[in-house]
Design a protein around this motif. Structure first.
Motif, PDB file in Angstrom:
ATOM      1  N   LEU A 217      -9.824  15.764  18.790  1.00  0.00           N
ATOM      2  CA  LEU A 217      -9.717  15.710  17.328  1.00  0.00           C
ATOM      3  C   LEU A 217      -8.328  15.208  16.976  1.00  0.00           C
ATOM      4  O   LEU A 217      -7.364  15.507  17.679  1.00  0.00           O
ATOM      5  CB  LEU A 217      -9.958  17.106  16.749  1.00  0.00           C
ATOM      6  N   ALA A 218      -8.229  14.446  15.899  1.00  0.00           N
ATOM      7  CA  ALA A 218      -6.919  13.993  15.426  1.00  0.00           C
ATOM      8  C   ALA A 218      -6.773  14.299  13.949  1.00  0.00           C
ATOM      9  O   ALA A 218      -7.679  14.034  13.159  1.00  0.00           O
ATOM     10  CB  ALA A 218      -6.736  12.496  15.667  1.00  0.00           C
ATOM     11  N   LEU A 219      -5.649  14.888  13.603  1.00  0.00           N
ATOM     12  CA  LEU A 219      -5.247  15.018  12.211  1.00  0.00           C
ATOM     13  C   LEU A 219      -4.441  13.765  11.894  1.00  0.00           C
ATOM     14  O   LEU A 219      -3.400  13.520  12.507  1.00  0.00           O
ATOM     15  CB  LEU A 219      -4.414  16.283  12.018  1.00  0.00           C
ATOM     16  N   ALA A 220      -4.950  12.949  10.975  1.00  0.00           N
ATOM     17  CA  ALA A 220      -4.364  11.628  10.754  1.00  0.00           C
ATOM     18  C   ALA A 220      -4.286  11.329   9.256  1.00  0.00           C
ATOM     19  O   ALA A 220      -4.728  12.125   8.428  1.00  0.00           O
ATOM     20  CB  ALA A 220      -5.197  10.554  11.467  1.00  0.00           C
ATOM     21  N   TYR A 221      -3.711  10.174   8.933  1.00  0.00           N
ATOM     22  CA  TYR A 221      -3.604   9.766   7.540  1.00  0.00           C
ATOM     23  C   TYR A 221      -3.658   8.247   7.451  1.00  0.00           C
ATOM     24  O   TYR A 221      -3.483   7.525   8.439  1.00  0.00           O
ATOM     25  CB  TYR A 221      -2.299  10.270   6.911  1.00  0.00           C
ATOM     26  N   HIS A 222      -3.908   7.758   6.252  1.00  0.00           N
ATOM     27  CA  HIS A 222      -3.762   6.343   5.965  1.00  0.00           C
ATOM     28  C   HIS A 222      -3.299   6.201   4.522  1.00  0.00           C
ATOM     29  O   HIS A 222      -3.419   7.136   3.721  1.00  0.00           O
ATOM     30  CB  HIS A 222      -5.063   5.577   6.206  1.00  0.00           C
ATOM     31  N   PHE A 223      -2.752   5.025   4.201  1.00  0.00           N
ATOM     32  CA  PHE A 223      -2.314   4.757   2.840  1.00  0.00           C
ATOM     33  C   PHE A 223      -3.420   3.993   2.124  1.00  0.00           C
ATOM     34  O   PHE A 223      -4.590   4.298   2.302  1.00  0.00           O
ATOM     35  CB  PHE A 223      -0.987   4.008   2.855  1.00  0.00           C
ATOM     36  N   ASP A 224      -3.102   3.033   1.272  1.00  0.00           N
ATOM     37  CA  ASP A 224      -4.168   2.315   0.568  1.00  0.00           C
ATOM     38  C   ASP A 224      -4.981   1.500   1.566  1.00  0.00           C
ATOM     39  O   ASP A 224      -4.456   0.934   2.507  1.00  0.00           O
ATOM     40  CB  ASP A 224      -3.591   1.427  -0.539  1.00  0.00           C
ATOM     41  N   GLY A 225      -6.277   1.464   1.314  1.00  0.00           N
ATOM     42  CA  GLY A 225      -7.184   0.838   2.267  1.00  0.00           C
ATOM     43  C   GLY A 225      -7.648   1.864   3.285  1.00  0.00           C
ATOM     44  O   GLY A 225      -6.952   2.848   3.557  1.00  0.00           O
TER      45      GLY A 225
ATOM     46  N   PRO B 150       1.426   6.231  -5.819  1.00  0.00           N
ATOM     47  CA  PRO B 150       1.088   6.035  -4.404  1.00  0.00           C
ATOM     48  C   PRO B 150       0.799   7.368  -3.727  1.00  0.00           C
ATOM     49  O   PRO B 150       1.363   8.402  -4.077  1.00  0.00           O
ATOM     50  CB  PRO B 150       2.338   5.368  -3.821  1.00  0.00           C
ATOM     51  N   ALA B 151      -0.102   7.347  -2.762  1.00  0.00           N
ATOM     52  CA  ALA B 151      -0.467   8.558  -2.032  1.00  0.00           C
ATOM     53  C   ALA B 151      -0.924   8.167  -0.635  1.00  0.00           C
ATOM     54  O   ALA B 151      -1.290   7.013  -0.384  1.00  0.00           O
ATOM     55  CB  ALA B 151      -1.581   9.319  -2.761  1.00  0.00           C
ATOM     56  N   ARG B 152      -0.878   9.118   0.258  1.00  0.00           N
ATOM     57  CA  ARG B 152      -1.519   8.917   1.549  1.00  0.00           C
ATOM     58  C   ARG B 152      -2.722   9.863   1.621  1.00  0.00           C
ATOM     59  O   ARG B 152      -2.749  10.901   0.967  1.00  0.00           O
ATOM     60  CB  ARG B 152      -0.552   9.118   2.721  1.00  0.00           C
ATOM     61  N   HIS B 153      -3.691   9.481   2.409  1.00  0.00           N
ATOM     62  CA  HIS B 153      -4.946  10.212   2.482  1.00  0.00           C
ATOM     63  C   HIS B 153      -5.061  10.839   3.866  1.00  0.00           C
ATOM     64  O   HIS B 153      -5.006  10.134   4.882  1.00  0.00           O
ATOM     65  CB  HIS B 153      -6.112   9.278   2.195  1.00  0.00           C
TER      66      HIS B 153
ATOM     67  N   ASP C 259      -5.812  14.317  -0.596  1.00  0.00           N
ATOM     68  CA  ASP C 259      -4.888  13.251  -0.990  1.00  0.00           C
ATOM     69  C   ASP C 259      -3.497  13.863  -1.085  1.00  0.00           C
ATOM     70  O   ASP C 259      -3.324  14.959  -1.630  1.00  0.00           O
ATOM     71  CB  ASP C 259      -5.291  12.656  -2.338  1.00  0.00           C
ATOM     72  N   ASP C 260      -2.536  13.172  -0.532  1.00  0.00           N
ATOM     73  CA  ASP C 260      -1.172  13.677  -0.422  1.00  0.00           C
ATOM     74  C   ASP C 260      -0.249  12.785  -1.264  1.00  0.00           C
ATOM     75  O   ASP C 260       0.234  11.761  -0.788  1.00  0.00           O
ATOM     76  CB  ASP C 260      -0.760  13.651   1.056  1.00  0.00           C
TER      77      ASP C 260
ATOM     78  N   THR D  70       5.660   2.608   6.190  1.00  0.00           N
ATOM     79  CA  THR D  70       5.473   2.579   4.736  1.00  0.00           C
ATOM     80  C   THR D  70       6.236   1.444   4.060  1.00  0.00           C
ATOM     81  O   THR D  70       6.086   1.250   2.855  1.00  0.00           O
ATOM     82  CB  THR D  70       5.934   3.913   4.110  1.00  0.00           C
ATOM     83  N   GLU D  71       7.030   0.694   4.809  1.00  0.00           N
ATOM     84  CA  GLU D  71       7.844  -0.334   4.151  1.00  0.00           C
ATOM     85  C   GLU D  71       6.970  -1.372   3.447  1.00  0.00           C
ATOM     86  O   GLU D  71       7.186  -1.679   2.268  1.00  0.00           O
ATOM     87  CB  GLU D  71       8.769  -1.027   5.144  1.00  0.00           C
ATOM     88  N   ALA D  72       5.965  -1.905   4.159  1.00  0.00           N
ATOM     89  CA  ALA D  72       5.098  -2.912   3.538  1.00  0.00           C
ATOM     90  C   ALA D  72       4.345  -2.306   2.356  1.00  0.00           C
ATOM     91  O   ALA D  72       4.163  -2.965   1.314  1.00  0.00           O
ATOM     92  CB  ALA D  72       4.110  -3.463   4.572  1.00  0.00           C
ATOM     93  N   TYR D  73       3.933  -1.062   2.505  1.00  0.00           N
ATOM     94  CA  TYR D  73       3.224  -0.347   1.434  1.00  0.00           C
ATOM     95  C   TYR D  73       4.111  -0.211   0.198  1.00  0.00           C
ATOM     96  O   TYR D  73       3.710  -0.522  -0.927  1.00  0.00           O
ATOM     97  CB  TYR D  73       2.825   1.014   1.995  1.00  0.00           C
ATOM     98  N   LEU D  74       5.357   0.228   0.407  1.00  0.00           N
ATOM     99  CA  LEU D  74       6.287   0.404  -0.705  1.00  0.00           C
ATOM    100  C   LEU D  74       6.665  -0.943  -1.323  1.00  0.00           C
ATOM    101  O   LEU D  74       6.820  -1.056  -2.542  1.00  0.00           O
ATOM    102  CB  LEU D  74       7.534   1.143  -0.217  1.00  0.00           C
ATOM    103  N   ARG D  75       6.793  -1.969  -0.496  1.00  0.00           N
ATOM    104  CA  ARG D  75       7.120  -3.294  -1.027  1.00  0.00           C
ATOM    105  C   ARG D  75       6.023  -3.798  -1.968  1.00  0.00           C
ATOM    106  O   ARG D  75       6.308  -4.454  -2.974  1.00  0.00           O
ATOM    107  CB  ARG D  75       7.339  -4.291   0.112  1.00  0.00           C
ATOM    108  N   ARG D  76       4.766  -3.501  -1.637  1.00  0.00           N
ATOM    109  CA  ARG D  76       3.667  -3.922  -2.516  1.00  0.00           C
ATOM    110  C   ARG D  76       3.772  -3.241  -3.883  1.00  0.00           C
ATOM    111  O   ARG D  76       3.589  -3.866  -4.922  1.00  0.00           O
ATOM    112  CB  ARG D  76       2.317  -3.604  -1.868  1.00  0.00           C
ATOM    113  N   TYR D  77       4.081  -1.932  -3.864  1.00  0.00           N
ATOM    114  CA  TYR D  77       4.216  -1.216  -5.133  1.00  0.00           C
ATOM    115  C   TYR D  77       5.427  -1.724  -5.917  1.00  0.00           C
ATOM    116  O   TYR D  77       5.381  -1.855  -7.139  1.00  0.00           O
ATOM    117  CB  TYR D  77       4.335   0.290  -4.880  1.00  0.00           C
TER     118      TYR D  77
END
Length: 294
Positions: free
Chosen positions: A143-151, A263-266, A166-167, A202-209
């Motif tokens: 089992l993995a406890l994981a996350y993703h951003f948008d998409g 913005p949030a991570r899931h 949602d975090d 998160t750099e690419a994610y933050l750059r998009r925002y």
């Protein structure tokens, strides 16, 4: 029938980009690799690889076979781990988790799990999602406890994603910052700020925002630890976006909500899709859901 060994060799050719390098990795001769690929092509009736001075390029049938080879390899790894589990002297459960999830979400779930299943031998491995998800796919984690951003999280065949929460990301500012007293802020108001990255992904994610808000991101510091990032913010190095789960209560920073779009991570649980689900993985996933709801 397609030979599994030849699929393994084709996968190595795809990974290394040439017959010679694949042969070295497999401890075979280049001639043997070439013969296996030729036999695979004869049995399939289509070319799978094209050699050139720049290396090897897979054809579309070749790419499909490599995808199948990866799936078969992961399935066999899962079966091997399942057999090890069934024949072990005691029950085992291996969990992969990202750092802040392991620090904030996993302990309460593990406490509930251990209270009900005290004889299960637990192993916890710290890993970011890009490492943890393949661990579940190959069976090295149950089992993995994981996350993703948008998409969506990029899951391969044979895995299930169960969302937990949602975090939301909070804006962390040094105390005394001109905007520290605000209840909420739009990212456009931070166009002149320098930023501390608490996670390199998160750099690419933050750059998009930032681009949507009309400014270019200026990075003052990059870390792989949100807790370290908060100390840098407190020191006045810059401002940062910190996920709620990663907030440190005693960090000397001011926290402000981000106005929509926030913005949030899931966060969720990754488990293998099996005919017979791992009973303890299912129990821990349930405990994690309970811990999130509390």
């Amino acid at each position: 029938m397609i030979d599994v060994q030849r699929l393994r060799i084709l996968r190595a050719v795809a990974e290394h980009g040439s017959f010679n390098r694949a042969a070295a990795a497999l401890l075979l001769t280049p001639s043997a690799v070439s013969q296996h690929i030729a036999s695979l092509e004869r049995s399939l009736g289509h070319p799978v690889a094209v050699r050139s001075t720049r290396g090897v390029t897979l054809t579309e049938p070749g790419r499909l076979l490599v995808e199948a080879a990866e799936t078969i390899s992961a399935e066999l790894d899962q079966v091997r781990h399942e057999i090890d589990r069934l024949t072990a002297d005691r029950s085992r459960l291996t969990v992969a988790t990202f750092t802040s999830g392991g620090r904030r979400l996993l302990p309460a779930a593990l406490a509930r799990f251990v209270a009900v299943h005290p004889d299960v031998e637990l192993t916890v491995r710290e890993a970011e999602p890009e490492t943890a998800v393949p661990m579940v796919r190959t069976g090295s984690a149950d089992l993995a406890l994981a996350y993703h951003f948008d998409g969506p999280l990029p899951l391969r065949t044979g895995l299930d994603w169960t969302p937990l929460m949602d975090d939301p990301l909070w804006l962390a500012l040094p105390h005394g910052h001109r905007l520290a007293g605000r209840d909420s802020l739009g990212l456009a108001e931070l166009a002149a700020e320098r930023w501390v990255l608490g996670c390199l992904k998160t750099e690419a994610y933050l750059r998009r925002y930032a681009q949507r808000a009309g400014f270019d991101l200026r990075v003052a510091a990059s870390t792989t630890d949100y807790f370290f990032a908060q100390t840098l913010v407190a020191a006045g190095v810059g401002v940062a976006l910190i996920p709620h789960v990663s907030l440190t209560p005693d960090a000397a920073v001011a926290l402000v909500r981000i106005e929509s779009p926030c913005p949030a991570r899931h966060i969720g649980v990754v488990t293998p899709r099996r005919r017979r689900p791992h009973p303890y993985a299912r129990a821990l996933a349930s405990a994690l859901a309970g811990a999130v709801e509390r």
